[in-house]
Write a protein that holds these residues in place. Structure first.
Motif: not given
Length: 304
Positions: A227, A280, A282
């Motif tokens: 990414i 996103i 993470t």
């Protein structure tokens, strides 16, 4: 091996010449002499180290076993200081207890036998970034929603962490994800037909694409092999690329799943630009400077 270790081993061989090695067992007459040392806590260090008590290896292992039974664990560095021997010596002692079925080795020490291998494995799983990401992502699944699950280990962790009994519909092209979700009460699982990629156990092909075009999902959990700001979300397997892209087209919101190392990884295939991603998730919060740059793409980070 250190000089200290050589000396310890030489002393051990001299003291035990002609005697076969003995594994620790339940406290006997010898153990009854050692047990009071454990019960006095810090007094153990005073008697063993300050008074320079020279223990046989078997005696030291008996003491380690007593500590394991009373405290549940032993750290190599702590035991090394306690007995005044090298960490390598303690590691050999602990490995001996493990071989005797009296303990389990972990990084930096050992756990008592009462902790099963399954419990130890579960502890390791919970420290895995994929588990933490999966647990955070699973909290986004709502009652009566329709969710698209991409292939990949992190998507599988999302499936495993969905709250039990939550009623929703899952659509996936991954056999492992389908199996994990099919075991959960309240979950309806729909899996597309097509050709199976054996390395990822994902289903690909024109039939999958045709099926996904008819789906209108609330969320898509998208696996990311890499990414980045310029490249977007990356993939490795060419056959999976059109499947991932159609999942994005068929979903109202796209959740990219990316462990921290994926931000520095590079891949040959680009699934989508970052503007196609809503969140996103993470395992580590990026530096503020990087976070600001990503937020320019209307992407929100979900810390696990």
């Amino acid at each position: 091996m250190s000089l200290a270790s050589n000396r310890e081993n030489a002393g051990y061989r001299h003291r035990n010449a002609g005697h076969p090695p003995r594994l620790p067992s339940a406290p006997d007459a010898e153990g009854s002499r050692i047990e009071p040392l454990i019960s006095r806590g810090v007094g153990v260090k005073n008697q063993l180290v300050d008074s320079k008590v020279d223990l046989f290896a078997e005696e030291r292992q008996e003491l380690l076993l007593q500590i394991l039974r009373t405290q549940g664990k032993v750290r190599v560095e702590d035991a090394s200081a306690l007995f005044g021997v090298s960490p390598d010596t303690i590691r050999r002692d602990l490995n001996r207890l493990v071989r005797a079925g009296l303990a389990y080795r972990t990084h930096g020490g050992a756990l008592t036998r009462t902790k099963s291998p399954a419990a130890v494995a579960e502890g390791k799983r919970e420290s895995d970034p994929k588990f933490r990401i999966g647990k955070k992502a699973a909290s986004l699944v709502k009652e009566n929603s329709l969710i698209l699950f991409d292939s990949g280990w992190t998507s599988l962790e999302v499936a495993k962490n969905v709250p039990a009994g939550l009623a929703f519909t899952a659509v996936t092209n991954n056999l492992a994800v389908a199996e994990a979700l099919a075991r959960r009460p309240g979950t309806t699982v729909i899996i597309a037909s097509g050709r199976i990629l054996k390395n990822s156990m994902s289903i690909v092909g024109e039939e999958v694409l045709h099926f996904l075009k008819s789906v209108r999902a609330d969320l898509c959990f998208l696996g990311a092999c890499s990414i980045g700001l310029e490249f977007g979300v990356g993939a490795i397997e060419p056959d999976e690329l059109p499947i991932k892209q159609q999942m994005i087209q068929s979903s109202a919101r796209v959740i990219a799943l990316a462990s921290n190392e994926k931000f520095s990884a590079t891949t040959a295939l680009s699934v989508c630009p970052l503007r196609a991603v809503d969140i996103i998730i993470t395992d580590q919060k990026p530096p503020e400077s990087l976070l600001e740059r990503y937020q320019a793409f209307d992407v929100a980070f979900g810390a696990s």
